[in-house]
Design a protein around this motif. Sequence first.
Motif, short mmCIF file in Angstrom:
data_model
loop_
_atom_site.label_atom_id
_atom_site.label_comp_id
_atom_site.label_asym_id
_atom_site.label_seq_id
_atom_site.Cartn_x
_atom_site.Cartn_y
_atom_site.Cartn_z
N ASN A 205 4.30 2.68 10.62
CA ASN A 205 5.39 2.51 9.66
C ASN A 205 4.89 2.62 8.23
O ASN A 205 5.52 3.27 7.39
CB ASN A 205 6.04 1.13 9.83
N GLU A 206 3.77 1.97 7.94
CA GLU A 206 3.26 2.02 6.57
C GLU A 206 2.79 3.43 6.23
O GLU A 206 3.11 3.96 5.17
CB GLU A 206 2.11 1.02 6.37
N GLY B 254 9.89 -6.40 5.78
CA GLY B 254 9.42 -6.62 7.15
C GLY B 254 9.39 -5.35 7.96
O GLY B 254 9.73 -5.34 9.13
N MET B 255 8.99 -4.26 7.35
CA MET B 255 8.98 -3.00 8.08
C MET B 255 7.59 -2.35 8.11
O MET B 255 7.16 -1.88 9.15
CB MET B 255 10.02 -2.08 7.45
N CYS B 256 6.88 -2.35 6.99
CA CYS B 256 5.66 -1.53 6.95
C CYS B 256 4.41 -2.25 7.42
O CYS B 256 3.48 -1.62 7.91
CB CYS B 256 5.45 -0.95 5.55
N PHE C 266 2.97 -11.74 7.87
CA PHE C 266 3.44 -10.76 6.90
C PHE C 266 3.98 -11.50 5.68
O PHE C 266 4.90 -12.31 5.80
CB PHE C 266 4.52 -9.89 7.53
N ASN D 116 13.26 -7.15 13.24
CA ASN D 116 13.17 -7.82 11.94
C ASN D 116 13.77 -9.22 12.04
O ASN D 116 14.89 -9.38 12.49
CB ASN D 116 13.94 -6.98 10.91
N PRO D 117 12.99 -10.23 11.63
CA PRO D 117 13.47 -11.60 11.80
C PRO D 117 14.50 -12.05 10.76
O PRO D 117 15.08 -13.13 10.87
CB PRO D 117 12.18 -12.42 11.65
N GLY E 71 11.80 -3.60 13.35
CA GLY E 71 11.19 -4.38 12.29
C GLY E 71 9.70 -4.29 12.21
O GLY E 71 9.13 -3.22 12.07
N LEU E 72 9.08 -5.45 12.33
CA LEU E 72 7.66 -5.58 12.07
C LEU E 72 6.81 -4.78 13.04
O LEU E 72 7.02 -4.81 14.24
CB LEU E 72 7.29 -7.06 12.18
N PRO E 73 5.83 -4.07 12.50
CA PRO E 73 4.95 -3.30 13.37
C PRO E 73 4.08 -4.22 14.23
O PRO E 73 3.70 -5.30 13.81
CB PRO E 73 4.08 -2.51 12.40
N ILE F 97 5.03 -2.38 0.53
CA ILE F 97 5.89 -1.22 0.22
C ILE F 97 7.36 -1.61 0.29
O ILE F 97 8.02 -1.71 -0.73
CB ILE F 97 5.64 -0.01 1.15
N SER G 90 -0.34 0.47 9.82
CA SER G 90 0.66 0.61 10.87
C SER G 90 1.26 2.00 10.68
O SER G 90 1.22 2.54 9.57
CB SER G 90 1.76 -0.44 10.73
N ARG H 160 0.10 -7.58 5.47
CA ARG H 160 -0.37 -8.56 6.46
C ARG H 160 -1.62 -9.31 6.00
O ARG H 160 -2.46 -8.77 5.28
CB ARG H 160 -0.61 -7.88 7.81
#
Lengths: 465, 280
Positions: free
Chosen positions: A259-260, B220-222, B235, A399-400, A240-242, B216, A257, B226
Motif C-alpha cells: 500500500n505504501e 490507516g492505509m499505507c 500505526f 480500517n478500525p 485498511g491496515l497492511p 502518507i 507495505s 508503523r
Amino acid sequence: MPKFNMNPKKNPMPSQDPLVRNKNFDEVATGYTAETAIDEAKRCLNCKNQPCVAGCPVNIHIPEFIACVAEGRFEDAYQVIARSSSLPAVCGRVCPQETQCEGRCTRGIKGEPVAIGRLERFVADYHNANCAQKPVRPESNGHKVAIVGSGPAGLTCAGDLAKLGYDVTVFEALHLAGGVLVYGIPEFRLPKAIVRKEVENLQALGVKIETNMVIGRVLSVEELKEEYGFEAIFIGSGAGLPKFMGIPGENAKGVYSANEYLTRTNLMKAYKEGSATPIMHAKNVAVVGGGNVAMDAARCAKRMGAENVYIVYRRSEAELPARREEVEHAKEEQIIFRLLTNPVEILADEQDNVVGMKCIEMELGEPDASGRRRPVEKPGSEFTMDVDCVIMSLGTSPNPLLKATTPGLETQRRGEIVADETGKTSLEGVYAGGDAVTGAATVILAMGAGKTAAKAIDEYIRNRS
Amino acid sequence: MYRILKRKELNPTVTLMDIEAPFVARKAKAGQFIILRVDEEGERIPLTVAGCDANTGAVTIIFQIVGATTQKLNEKKEGEFIQDFVGPLGRPTHVEGLRKVAVVGGGVGCAIALPVARRLHELGCEVTSIVGFRNKDLVILEEEFREYSDRFFMMTDDGSYGEHGNVCVPLNRLLEAGERFDEVITIGPLIMMKFVALATKPYGVKTIASMNPVMIDGTGMCGGCRLTVGGETKFACVDGPEFDAHLIDFDEAMKRSRTYSEFEKEAREKHCNLFRQEVK
C-alpha cells in the motif's frame, strides 16, 4: 446481420513490447482498433441463455452491447453498458473476466471465450474520446444520501442513486477521488485520466464529491444522519491496515507495505521526475506475496529502475492468487518468481538499511482449511537473497476507524463490517459494501456490492416516505 | 483550497499559521494532527494541531522549516491558499481524570505540548511545564506556557536563556525530590523523548510520548507510520499518535525517521537554489 466469426481464438490485445514497457508507466495494453473490435464482436453467438450476464457482478447486458459493436454502433453499445455499470472504462481493464463473464462464455467450451473485457474497454474508450455530450442529469427526488469512500463500491453506489434522482454526496478521505483506483492500481494498468473521466461523468449526473473528509473523525456517521439530513449512508471505506509477517527486521529502512509503495508511486506520482514525494530507488527488490497487488508492486519497482525484482511466494505457481494475465505480464517484464520460498528475517546494516532477506524453501504438504496444500518448511534450506528493498504484499485488515467511532455498527471479530446480502448493516439506514465488508477483494465485487446497496437504499427510502 | 488566515514567525525557523478549515476546527482536540499539501504537486505532510477555534473556523499549525515542503509552506502569505488540509486525525490526548501532570516539550514540539498543557489547566489539573530549546533565539510560546502552568521550567542547551541543560535536568530533580506525577506527557525530538522515558521509568511514572513518524495517507492505509510499541507493530495514524513512552522502540523510530533524509536535503537545497534565482 453481420457475418459470424468462426475463429476459435480471441483477437489478441495489442500491447507495448515487454522490454520497452517495463521502463515506462504508459499503459501496457493499447486497446483494440474499431476493426478488431467489430471482428471480435462477431465471435459472439448471442446465445439464448446468456451465461455471461449471470457471471457479471453488475449484470451488464453483454450480448446486447456486443451486438451493437458488431454493427459498428459503438455509442449505442456504450449506452447498453451504462445502464448497468458506472465505470465501464475501469472494468474493461481490471475485472477478472476469466472467472466471471468470459469464464461462462459458450464460445469458451470449444476454444477461447469472446474477449468481453477488451470489447467493454474499447466501447468505453470510444465513448470517452468521441462523445462530448454530458450525461443527462435526472430530476431530483429530494432525498439525500451520503457515501463514505470514493472507491469502486462508493462510486458505483453514487452513480446508481444519482441516476434515480437522489442528491448524493461522496466523502473521500484523500485529496483525490477514486480510492484504490488512484492510490493502488498503477498508471500502466489503469491510467488515472480514465478514473478522472469516470468521476467527472458522475459529477455531471449531479454527484457531489467532498475530498479531505475523514468520516469517523471530522464527521460521524450519526452526524451525517442527524445534523446533515442524509437519509441513508453507504460505507465503502475499503480495506485498511497492511499486514506484516512479524519477522525480525521488518521495520528496517527499505521495507514497505505494498500500500505504501503503490501510494507513493501512483497517488503521489513518485515515478515522475521532480515529484515532491520521496521513494527508494532500489536495485534489488523482493515483493512478498502472490496476489494482484504483489504483481502491481513488482511491476512498479521494475519501472522505478530496479535491476532485479523478485516475487517471493510460499506456495507454488498453481496457487498464486493473482490473475493469470497479471502473472504472465509480470513474467514478460522479467519479474523473477521465487516460488515455494518464505522470508524468515530481513537483514539490515548498521544504519538499518535493508541489505538482504533470509528465506527458507517450502514444500507443499496436506491441504489446509482453504483446500490449498499447506506449505511446510524444508529443514536446513535457509538461504539469503541479495535485496535492498522488501515490499510486503500480504493483504490488509479492515480500517478500525469507523468501527471505533460508530456506536452500534456491528463488525466481525477481525473488523469487517457486518452487512446482509443487500448491504444492510446493524444500524438503520446504514449500508456497507466492498472491502470494508468482505476484506480485500476485487474492484468488480466492490462495484457489485455498491450496486446492490444502491437498490436496497432506494427501496428503504421509498418505504420510509 | 484552504485560506491562510494568519501567519506569524515565532522564531527564524518556526512559523505559526491559522488555516481556515471549519470542519476540522469544530472537531480537533489536543494531541490530534492534520495532513496538508501545499500545492497540486505537493507531498502530504502531517502536523500536530496547535490549537483551533470553532467560531472562526481557524486551525492553528506551528511548523519548523526542515524540508522543501515546509519551506514552500513558509513562503505562503496571509490570504493565500494551500491545496489540501485534512483532519483531525489520530486519537486525542487522554486528559480526563489527571490531577498532576508534567508536560515536557522540546523545540517545535512545544507548539504541540502547549494545547495539552492548556487543556489540562482548564480541567483543573496541576501542570508542571518543562520546555527546552537549543538557544535563546529559538524560544517560542514562553508567555503562553507560563499562563497555563503552575510551575514552569525554561531550559536551553547552551544556557543562553533560562537554565543551562536539557529538559531531563529539572525532571530528574523533581522526581528525585519525591514529586509524584499522575503522568508525564512529552512532545519533542525523538532523542529527547527517549531520555524523558528513561528518566521516569525507575519511578514508575506513566509517560506518554507523541510520535510524528513518516506518514502518507494518515487514515490507516499505507502502514508507513508503523512503530514497535511493546514488541508489537502499531500505526501512529490510527493507534496513536501518542503511546506509552516506556514501551516505544525509540532507536528504531529514530532510524526510520531518517529514511528520506538524503532526499529531503537534496529537495530542500534544490528549492533554495530556485528561490535564490528568483530573487537575484
